[in-house]
Design a protein around this motif. Structure first.
Motif, PDB file in Angstrom:
ATOM      1  N   LYS A  68      -3.891  -4.327   7.744  1.00 15.03           N
ATOM      2  CA  LYS A  68      -4.839  -3.492   8.493  1.00 15.03           C
ATOM      3  C   LYS A  68      -4.918  -2.066   7.944  1.00 15.03           C
ATOM      4  CE  LYS A  68      -4.148  -6.209  12.520  1.00 15.03           C
ATOM      5  NZ  LYS A  68      -4.910  -6.693  13.507  1.00 15.03           N
ATOM      6  N   HIS A  69      -3.991  -1.698   7.077  1.00 11.68           N
ATOM      7  CA  HIS A  69      -3.949  -0.339   6.544  1.00 11.68           C
ATOM      8  C   HIS A  69      -4.467  -0.234   5.110  1.00 11.68           C
ATOM      9  CE1 HIS A  69      -1.157  -0.226   9.920  1.00 11.68           C
ATOM     10  NE2 HIS A  69      -1.370   1.066   9.967  1.00 11.68           N
ATOM     11  N   ARG A  70      -4.549  -1.353   4.414  1.00 11.86           N
ATOM     12  CA  ARG A  70      -4.821  -1.316   2.973  1.00 11.86           C
ATOM     13  C   ARG A  70      -6.191  -0.729   2.624  1.00 11.86           C
ATOM     14  NH1 ARG A  70      -3.858  -7.182   1.876  1.00 11.86           N
ATOM     15  NH2 ARG A  70      -2.820  -6.311   0.063  1.00 11.86           N
ATOM     16  N   SER A  71      -7.162  -0.831   3.471  1.00 18.60           N
ATOM     17  CA  SER A  71      -8.502  -0.333   3.138  1.00 18.60           C
ATOM     18  C   SER A  71      -8.751   1.087   3.660  1.00 18.60           C
ATOM     19  CB  SER A  71      -9.568  -1.278   3.691  1.00 18.60           C
ATOM     20  OG  SER A  71      -9.515  -1.285   5.107  1.00 18.60           O
ATOM     21  N   LEU A  72      -7.781   1.668   4.326  1.00 19.70           N
ATOM     22  CA  LEU A  72      -7.972   3.008   4.888  1.00 19.70           C
ATOM     23  C   LEU A  72      -7.945   4.081   3.800  1.00 19.70           C
ATOM     24  CD1 LEU A  72      -5.661   2.798   8.028  1.00 19.70           C
ATOM     25  CD2 LEU A  72      -8.145   2.561   7.944  1.00 19.70           C
ATOM     26  N   PRO A  73      -8.703   5.149   3.975  1.00 24.88           N
ATOM     27  CA  PRO A  73      -8.699   6.253   3.003  1.00 24.88           C
ATOM     28  C   PRO A  73      -7.503   7.180   3.248  1.00 24.88           C
ATOM     29  CG  PRO A  73     -10.231   6.742   4.760  1.00 24.88           C
ATOM     30  CD  PRO A  73      -9.672   5.360   5.044  1.00 24.88           C
ATOM     31  N   ILE A  74      -6.318   6.670   2.955  1.00 22.58           N
ATOM     32  CA  ILE A  74      -5.083   7.416   3.218  1.00 22.58           C
ATOM     33  C   ILE A  74      -4.222   7.453   1.972  1.00 22.58           C
ATOM     34  CG2 ILE A  74      -5.031   7.043   5.707  1.00 22.58           C
ATOM     35  CD1 ILE A  74      -3.208   4.620   5.243  1.00 22.58           C
ATOM     36  N   PHE A 113       4.483   1.099   2.903  1.00 24.59           N
ATOM     37  CA  PHE A 113       3.018   1.041   2.926  1.00 24.59           C
ATOM     38  C   PHE A 113       2.422   1.912   1.822  1.00 24.59           C
ATOM     39  CE2 PHE A 113       1.719  -0.409   7.477  1.00 24.59           C
ATOM     40  CZ  PHE A 113       2.590  -1.483   7.395  1.00 24.59           C
ATOM     41  N   LEU A 114       2.935   3.121   1.663  1.00 24.72           N
ATOM     42  CA  LEU A 114       2.424   4.011   0.619  1.00 24.72           C
ATOM     43  C   LEU A 114       2.644   3.394  -0.757  1.00 24.72           C
ATOM     44  CD1 LEU A 114       1.162   6.647  -0.342  1.00 24.72           C
ATOM     45  CD2 LEU A 114       3.453   7.695  -0.207  1.00 24.72           C
ATOM     46  N   GLY A 115       3.816   2.839  -0.987  1.00 25.11           N
ATOM     47  CA  GLY A 115       4.096   2.195  -2.268  1.00 25.11           C
ATOM     48  C   GLY A 115       3.143   1.047  -2.552  1.00 25.11           C
ATOM     49  N   LYS A 116       2.903   0.211  -1.550  1.00 23.81           N
ATOM     50  CA  LYS A 116       1.973  -0.913  -1.726  1.00 23.81           C
ATOM     51  C   LYS A 116       0.553  -0.415  -1.993  1.00 23.81           C
ATOM     52  CE  LYS A 116       4.186  -4.547   0.983  1.00 23.81           C
ATOM     53  NZ  LYS A 116       3.972  -5.508   2.084  1.00 23.81           N
ATOM     54  N   LEU A 117       0.113   0.588  -1.243  1.00 24.24           N
ATOM     55  CA  LEU A 117      -1.230   1.134  -1.454  1.00 24.24           C
ATOM     56  C   LEU A 117      -1.385   1.679  -2.863  1.00 24.24           C
ATOM     57  CD1 LEU A 117      -2.014   3.073   1.853  1.00 24.24           C
ATOM     58  CD2 LEU A 117      -3.188   1.059   0.991  1.00 24.24           C
ATOM     59  N   ARG A 118      -0.421   2.449  -3.287  1.00 19.99           N
ATOM     60  CA  ARG A 118      -0.506   3.048  -4.624  1.00 19.99           C
ATOM     61  C   ARG A 118      -0.463   1.981  -5.710  1.00 19.99           C
ATOM     62  NH1 ARG A 118       2.399   8.921  -4.676  1.00 19.99           N
ATOM     63  NH2 ARG A 118       0.603   9.949  -3.764  1.00 19.99           N
ATOM     64  N   PHE A 119       0.345   0.967  -5.526  1.00 25.02           N
ATOM     65  CA  PHE A 119       0.400  -0.130  -6.498  1.00 25.02           C
ATOM     66  C   PHE A 119      -0.956  -0.830  -6.581  1.00 25.02           C
ATOM     67  CE2 PHE A 119       1.053  -4.575  -7.602  1.00 25.02           C
ATOM     68  CZ  PHE A 119       1.691  -4.441  -8.824  1.00 25.02           C
ATOM     69  N   GLU A 120      -1.526  -1.157  -5.428  1.00 22.81           N
ATOM     70  CA  GLU A 120      -2.818  -1.846  -5.402  1.00 22.81           C
ATOM     71  C   GLU A 120      -3.943  -0.997  -5.988  1.00 22.81           C
ATOM     72  OE1 GLU A 120      -3.498  -3.188  -1.389  1.00 22.81           O
ATOM     73  OE2 GLU A 120      -1.901  -4.677  -1.527  1.00 22.81           O
ATOM     74  N   ARG A 121      -3.803   0.303  -5.901  1.00 21.35           N
ATOM     75  CA  ARG A 121      -4.812   1.217  -6.447  1.00 21.35           C
ATOM     76  C   ARG A 121      -4.547   1.564  -7.907  1.00 21.35           C
ATOM     77  NH1 ARG A 121      -4.598   5.353  -1.281  1.00 21.35           N
ATOM     78  NH2 ARG A 121      -5.602   3.947   0.216  1.00 21.35           N
ATOM     79  N   GLY A 122      -3.467   1.039  -8.457  1.00 25.83           N
ATOM     80  CA  GLY A 122      -3.114   1.338  -9.839  1.00 25.83           C
ATOM     81  C   GLY A 122      -2.543   2.734 -10.027  1.00 25.83           C
TER      82      GLY A 122
END
Length: 124
Positions: A68-74, A113-122
Motif C-alpha cells: 500500500k506504500h510502494r506507489s506513494l510519492p515518499i 520500507f524506505l530500503g524497498k522503495l529505493r531498491f524498486e526505484r533503482g
C-alpha cells in the motif's frame, strides 16, 4: 506514566499519532491524497489491528502493508518525519518495555520500507 498494556492503549497511540500525521505539513498531504476523510475510521481500525499484533500479540491483522506504500510519492524525509512523530507520540503517552519496543519496531518498519522503495526505484 505506564506502559502499553491493552488494546485501548493501542487505540490511544494510533489515534494520537494519526491526528498529528493529519496536521503535519509534510505527511498530511500524502495521507490526505491516499485516505479520503470518510475512510479514516477504516484506516485507524486497520492500524489498531496492526499495532495490536506487533505489541500485544493480538493476531487479528492480515495484510501486506508495504504494497500500500510502494506507489506513494515518499522518500527519506517522509520516513524520518513519520518516525519522529511516532516516537514523540509514544514518549508523550507511555513508558516501559512495550513503549520502547513500539519505537524500535516503527524505526525498523520505516527503514525496511524506505530500503524497498529505493531498491524498486533503482536508487541504491
Amino acid at each position: 506514566m505506564r506502559d502499553i498494556e491493552q488494546i485501548q492503549d493501542i487505540q490511544l497511540l494510533v489515534d494520537t499519532f494519526y491526528g498529528k500525521i493529519q496536521q503535519d505539513a509534510l505527511l498530511g498531504p500524502v495521507f490526505a491524497e491516499k485516505i479520503p476523510a470518510d475512510a479514516w475510521g477504516k484506516h485507524l481500525q486497520t492500524m489498531y489491528r496492526f499495532w495490536g499484533a506487533q505489541l500485544l500479540g493480538i493476531m487479528e491483522y492480515q495484510g501486506a502493508p508495504y504494497a500500500k506504500h510502494r506507489s506513494l510519492p515518499i522518500d527519506k524525509p517522509h520516513f524520518d518525519q513519520w518516525i519522529t512523530l511516532f516516537h514523540a507520540t509514544v514518549d508523550e503517552l507511555f513508558r516501559g518495555p512495550r513503549a520502547s519496543t513500539a519505537k524500535v519496531k516503527a524505526a525498523s518498519i520505516g527503514q525496511v520500507f524506505l530500503g524497498k522503495l529505493r531498491f524498486e526505484r533503482g536508487q541504491f
